[in-house]
Design an enzyme around this catalytic site. Structure first.
Site, PDB file in Angstrom:
ATOM      1  N   HIS A 101     -26.164   9.706  25.052  1.00 37.79           N
ATOM      2  CA  HIS A 101     -26.628   9.915  23.705  1.00 37.79           C
ATOM      3  C   HIS A 101     -27.481  11.022  23.370  1.00 37.79           C
ATOM      4  O   HIS A 101     -27.460  11.588  22.485  1.00 37.79           O
ATOM      5  CB  HIS A 101     -27.143   8.570  23.043  1.00 37.79           C
ATOM      6  CG  HIS A 101     -26.551   7.339  23.187  1.00 37.79           C
ATOM      7  ND1 HIS A 101     -26.003   6.548  21.914  1.00 37.79           N
ATOM      8  CD2 HIS A 101     -26.153   6.538  24.351  1.00 37.79           C
ATOM      9  CE1 HIS A 101     -25.080   5.630  22.429  1.00 37.79           C
ATOM     10  NE2 HIS A 101     -25.257   5.501  23.689  1.00 37.79           N
ATOM     11  N   ASP A 136     -28.648   7.347  15.672  1.00 35.70           N
ATOM     12  CA  ASP A 136     -27.950   6.796  16.548  1.00 35.70           C
ATOM     13  C   ASP A 136     -26.839   5.645  16.356  1.00 35.70           C
ATOM     14  O   ASP A 136     -27.664   4.777  15.597  1.00 35.70           O
ATOM     15  CB  ASP A 136     -28.549   6.593  17.829  1.00 35.70           C
ATOM     16  CG  ASP A 136     -27.716   6.508  18.991  1.00 35.70           C
ATOM     17  OD1 ASP A 136     -27.699   7.267  19.823  1.00 35.70           O
ATOM     18  OD2 ASP A 136     -27.011   5.513  19.244  1.00 35.70           O
TER      19      ASP A 136
END
Ligand code: BUP
Length: 462
Positions: free
Chosen positions: A18, A115
């Protein structure tokens, strides 16, 4: 020319899978004159993350670093023993500490980019402080279709309006997805933290102002069209392809394997890695080593026996065994390393001709960026869906039976056969080379992804 007044804050979750695309997005935004605040959870779960953050902030002093100091991690009350997921749980809980941080940011923010795994925790906060909230989806557009639909379906039954089929989930107007490709937590009957987070985040996506995806039209044309077709997905925010986000300069070179690669013929070496958080079983590591040696193919193999890098302290010989150590120590055919290296740089080396990969989405996009054909060996999470895209695009092969049921440990002979196949198959190489060109065109000012980013910036500057 007037300087941009856009100011965005980026907020990734834990893990290099990520962090890396978020740092690359930050780099692209800075290059477009956007002011960037980068919110990082503190502490990180792996050393790789804290190193990447330090080198990023050192390279981009204009980016404002901001730490979300995590609430204490209570291991006894955690629902999982996976360190990445435990960390993720704590980040979700700590999102309630965000409002004062967001309000303190100056000049005020134009938007927050969150995210995909944190959107349900962050959306109430950004709404409360009146900030537009975009999601950054760090996986494939196809995975996004499952992510956004899962809460409307129950496994075993199809969505309303589609035909029933036990093994396939039909999402209206989109390609069916076999249940066996689902991330495993979604298939568990009992409720669990991961399953409920996936479901909650999937639902919350619809309330975001837009969804940025690290993919491009040349790779996922049909899915991207369907996601943006108002007749199919009414009420959903726009899905904007902005990828593949290119590797950035701050990602430090690691010369050790590169020196060895420099002595190998062009296109002769297979790079083998299963990502930053997949630990293979000892038995499987040994069979893989056997397969690599048997195949006679040259290789660079990143070995990982623990999920988190700091815990990965065993010596290489203990992990791969003495026989394999002997077979590989001459470094005639291969290089076995147990350290972090700059994967994108390795994939871009002319000696690399193939990539045996777990198909984490960043790895897929990096292989595409460098035109390297793949042998897909997905392990969990979104990786099966990603592998299906590699296969469909014709830039790699995927032996679907690997890692399933009774064939849990894949034998060295079989691995060797497939390795030889990817290094021999000229059509795979040609298609991978064409996809590389398509990826680079997509990012140009007139490419789909270049235009996607421009349209986003135009919206944010309003
Ligand atoms: Br290992 C390793 N060097 O040694 P994925 C990984 N990487 O640069 P994952 C290195 O980490 P998720 C190494 O290039 C990629 O950008 C690699 O992301 C880099 O898989 C990233 O491929 C790994 O998406 O994450 O780590 O399993 O589970 O989130 O997909």
């Amino acid at each position: 020319e007037r300087k941009s007044t856009i100011h965005v804050a980026l907020f990734p979750t834990s893990g290099m899978g990520h962090l890396t695309p978020f740092l690359r997005l930050a780099t692209s935004l800075v290059a477009s004159d956007v002011r960037v605040t980068f919110i990082a959870a503190h502490p990180t779960v792996s050393l790789a993350e804290s190193r990447a953050l330090s080198s990023f902030f050192a390279s981009f002093p204009q980016v404002i670093p901001m730490q979300l100091c995590l609430l204490p991690i209570d291991e006894s009350s955690s629902s999982t023993d996976d360190p990445f997921y435990r960390h993720y749980e704590v980040i979700c809980r700590s999102c309630r500490l965000l409002p004062p941080l967001l309000s303190s940011i100056s000049p005020p923010l134009s938007a927050l980019i969150t995210d995909m795994s944190l959107i349900s925790a962050v959306l109430p906060v950004s709404r409360a402080v009146g900030l537009p909230n975009y999601v950054f989806f760090t996986s494939s557009a196809k995975m996004l279709t499952l992510f956004m639909s899962f809460h409307k379906i129950s496994v075993g039954k199809a969505m309303p309006g589609s035909e029933d089929n036990e093994d396939v989930i039909k999402i209206p107007n989109l390609e069916p997805i076999p249940v066996s490709w689902f991330p495993p937590p979604l298939l568990e009957e009992e409720d669990n933290f991961l399953k409920s987070s996936l479901i909650q985040n999937g639902k919350s996506m619809s309330d975001a102002d837009g969804i940025l995806i690290n993919t491009f039209h040349g790779f996922e044309q049909d899915t991207l069209r369907a996601l943006n077709d108002v007749n199919i997905t009414s009420g959903l925010p726009p899905a904007i392809a902005i990828g593949p986000l290119p590797p950035a300069n701050f990602e430090e070179p690691h010369s050790h394997p590169l020196a060895w690669l420099g002595d190998q013929p062009i296109g002769s070496v297979v790079y083998v890695s299963f990502g930053s958080r997949t630990a293979m079983s000892r038995d499987q590591i040994r069979e893989l080593g056997d397969g690599l040696v048997r195949s006679g193919v040259r290789f660079v193999w990143i070995v990982k026996s623990k999920k988190v890098d700091e815990e990965d302290t065993e010596g290489l010989e203990d992990v791969i065994g003495q026989n394999l150590m002997m077979a590989t120590s001459g470094a005639v055919n291969g290089l076995v390393v147990k350290c972090w290296l700059n994967q994108s740089e390795v994939l871009g080396h002319p000696a690399i001709g193939g990539f045996l990969s777990h198909c984490g989405w960043n790895s897929v996009m990096e292989a595409v960026w460098h035109g390297v054909p793949m042998l897909a060996w997905p392990q969990h999470g979104d990786q099966m869906i990603n592998a299906s895209l590699v296969k469909r695009a014709g830039i790699g092969i995927w032996e679907e039976s690997w890692g399933r049921g009774e064939k849990d440990v894949v034998k060295g002979e079989e691995i060797a056969d497939r390795l030889e196949e990817i290094t021999r198959d000229e059509s795979l190489k040609a298609r991978a080379a064409r996809m590389k060109e398509a990826a680079r065109t997509a990012l140009g000012a007139d490419g789909d992804s270049g235009r996607g980013l421009k349209a986003l910036l135009a919206k944010l500057s309003q």
